[in-house]
Design a protein around this motif. Sequence first.
Motif, short mmCIF file in Angstrom:
data_model
loop_
_atom_site.label_atom_id
_atom_site.label_comp_id
_atom_site.label_asym_id
_atom_site.label_seq_id
_atom_site.Cartn_x
_atom_site.Cartn_y
_atom_site.Cartn_z
N PHE A 312 0.82 -1.21 0.00
CA PHE A 312 0.00 0.00 0.00
C PHE A 312 0.85 1.26 0.00
CE2 PHE A 312 -2.01 3.41 2.50
CZ PHE A 312 -3.13 3.65 1.71
N ALA A 313 1.76 1.38 0.96
CA ALA A 313 2.54 2.62 1.10
C ALA A 313 3.42 2.87 -0.12
CB ALA A 313 3.38 2.58 2.38
N GLU A 314 4.06 1.84 -0.62
CA GLU A 314 4.90 2.02 -1.81
C GLU A 314 4.05 2.43 -3.01
OE1 GLU A 314 7.19 -1.48 -2.51
OE2 GLU A 314 8.67 -1.00 -0.98
N SER A 315 2.85 1.88 -3.11
CA SER A 315 1.97 2.25 -4.23
C SER A 315 1.58 3.71 -4.15
CB SER A 315 0.73 1.36 -4.22
OG SER A 315 1.06 0.02 -4.48
N VAL A 316 1.14 4.17 -2.98
CA VAL A 316 0.75 5.58 -2.84
C VAL A 316 1.94 6.48 -3.10
CG1 VAL A 316 -0.20 7.33 -1.31
CG2 VAL A 316 -1.09 5.00 -1.23
N ASN A 317 3.10 6.08 -2.63
CA ASN A 317 4.31 6.86 -2.86
C ASN A 317 4.55 7.06 -4.35
OD1 ASN A 317 6.72 8.20 -1.96
ND2 ASN A 317 7.87 6.41 -2.65
N ASN A 318 4.39 6.01 -5.13
CA ASN A 318 4.57 6.10 -6.57
C ASN A 318 3.46 6.91 -7.22
OD1 ASN A 318 4.14 4.66 -9.51
ND2 ASN A 318 6.29 4.91 -8.95
N ILE A 319 2.22 6.71 -6.78
CA ILE A 319 1.09 7.47 -7.31
C ILE A 319 1.30 8.96 -7.12
CG2 ILE A 319 -1.37 7.96 -6.96
CD1 ILE A 319 -1.60 4.93 -6.14
N TYR A 320 1.85 9.35 -5.97
CA TYR A 320 2.04 10.75 -5.65
C TYR A 320 3.36 11.32 -6.18
CZ TYR A 320 -2.02 11.14 -2.52
OH TYR A 320 -3.29 11.22 -2.02
N SER A 321 4.16 10.50 -6.84
CA SER A 321 5.39 11.03 -7.42
C SER A 321 5.06 11.91 -8.62
CB SER A 321 6.33 9.89 -7.83
OG SER A 321 5.77 9.13 -8.88
N ASP A 322 5.97 12.81 -8.99
CA ASP A 322 5.67 13.73 -10.07
C ASP A 322 5.79 13.03 -11.43
OD1 ASP A 322 8.27 14.31 -11.47
OD2 ASP A 322 8.85 14.94 -9.45
N TYR A 323 5.26 13.71 -12.44
CA TYR A 323 5.15 13.07 -13.75
C TYR A 323 6.51 12.75 -14.36
CZ TYR A 323 5.99 17.77 -15.75
OH TYR A 323 6.51 18.99 -16.09
N LEU A 324 7.53 13.54 -14.06
CA LEU A 324 8.85 13.25 -14.59
C LEU A 324 9.40 11.94 -14.06
CD1 LEU A 324 10.33 16.84 -14.32
CD2 LEU A 324 9.84 15.62 -16.44
N LEU A 325 9.20 11.71 -12.77
CA LEU A 325 9.66 10.45 -12.19
C LEU A 325 8.84 9.27 -12.69
CD1 LEU A 325 10.40 11.55 -8.51
CD2 LEU A 325 12.05 10.94 -10.28
N LYS A 326 7.61 9.51 -13.03
CA LYS A 326 6.77 8.43 -13.56
C LYS A 326 7.18 8.03 -14.97
CE LYS A 326 2.58 9.26 -10.87
NZ LYS A 326 1.15 9.62 -10.90
N GLY A 327 7.83 8.93 -15.68
CA GLY A 327 8.29 8.61 -17.02
C GLY A 327 7.65 9.42 -18.13
N TYR A 328 6.95 10.50 -17.75
CA TYR A 328 6.34 11.38 -18.76
C TYR A 328 7.19 12.64 -18.92
CZ TYR A 328 2.11 8.68 -17.57
OH TYR A 328 1.20 7.68 -17.33
N GLU A 329 7.19 13.17 -20.14
CA GLU A 329 7.87 14.44 -20.37
C GLU A 329 7.20 15.15 -21.53
OE1 GLU A 329 12.38 16.25 -21.06
OE2 GLU A 329 12.06 14.09 -20.88
#
Length: 520
Positions: A312-329
């Motif tokens: 759960f916590a790791e998932s929310v952490n990733n969900i709340y990461s910014d778009y650059l860290l998610k892989g969008y630009e």
Amino acid sequence: MLFKRRVRGVVFVAFAALMLSLTACGMGGKLKGFEPYEGNARECANLRIFQIMVSCFQDGDHNIGYSKAWGPNDALTCGDLQGIINSLDYIESLNCNAIWMTPIFDSSSGNSGDEKLDSTGYYAYDFFNIDPKFGTKEKFQELVTKCHEKGIYVILDGVFGHWNAKGVKKSPNGNLPVRSHGQSAGCDYPQSLEFFKEVATYWIKEYKIDGWRLDQCYQAGASGNGTYTGGHNYWKEIRAAVKSVCAENAAAGEEWGTLGYMVGEDWQGSASTIQVQVVEGHGLNSCFDFPSRYKIVNSIAREEWNSYTLDFAESVNNIYSDYLLKGYEHSDSYLPNLFITNHDVVRFGDLLTWKHGNNNFVERTKVGLAILAGYTGPITLYYGDEWGATTGISAPGENFKFFSNGAAMDNSSRSTGKITGFSSTEKELVDFTSKLMKVRSEHEALWNGYTTKLVMKGDFFACKKTDKSGDDVVYVLLNYSATEKKFDVGKAGVDLLTDEATESKVTVPAFGTMFIQPDK
């Protein structure tokens, strides 16, 4: 639209990419590379969209409407624009500031012979007229006017890659799209470009709508299943046309029809795939955050096709990461749009019961809704999620199994809408949703702020959200365990969800959520 799709492994994020994001996000401090949205992007980040499946939401005019629909066979049919007009006070009470309607363009006049498919709107015949089974252009204008009077944006559903089996009607300028690969496959670009540019701008120019949700957006992008664009991302040209007509409206002193928000549907579970298909090449700068949606359901409930559980916590952490860290630009910045249900996936409430039965259903639902409220960027709430709607379907033994109520996996969520007559638990969830959206609307730190991770441990996640000025600070505390958790905010404050004063050290209830604003 996921009609007749057979999606399996593509919905999951590659493990390596996930771990990279988690590592980068877990270092504490401001997320590197992200700056709060400005200008038009800031306005779009503040969107709290209420999604409506028109054909089954509300029947406001008993003289019109489709009598058949893809979905649960006990769901309302005959939904229409008047039904949405009748619901605007309710939508406003939820503190949503936008509506997205599934396609309302004329599908019935094509006489396709498939009323169920026509009722979805996703295979239209005339893109420049309202389906008479939903209403008229005059009724649509009334809807837009009343939405705008309430400060509610209007977002239409654009299908710029396929159309009715019987063909498509010419545009007012005499344009026609071209397809060489069958009804459900993508159409030919650039041959179809002028037609869809005309569609995209017509409704903004004539009716001052505020944006587009773009069905199967890869069909006009660089790649994707059934895409025939020669590798070029034609959203660049369509976006430019939309931007131009919005600028014209603004120059003419118009208050509405200037936002030009465009959000694509590319249901991939990998941000990198969405990036390649529809973002690169100055394409779309907003798509639904399917990767994050799958993290929500896999950590709180279960996913449609599999029943494993993510941390759960790791998932929310990733969900709340910014778009650059998610892989969008994107050169215009990028705005992933988060949701937990839409008309093509199983309802969140059903996924919860598949995993947990009725064990803490209301509390678990609240945690899912709270994740939405604390997300940086635009969010979408599917009708019914605000009161915990379920359809009673059972978890399938195989992909896309047809259920006993006549629905399939990709249309089971198209159940009857409800705006009154709530049970006590449903009303509790409606009130909670309304409060969440009100708090979100009043605190830019939540929808347009820096995120600082504080605790990421098992079923407990805590972060601090801070706006650009540093004046607005909200601590988001999410506890998805069966035991209460202690957390030290560092100073006294107030829980924005209950309006109760808090001490420095707070206790987050089991399956509980707190949004703490510390004293200054």
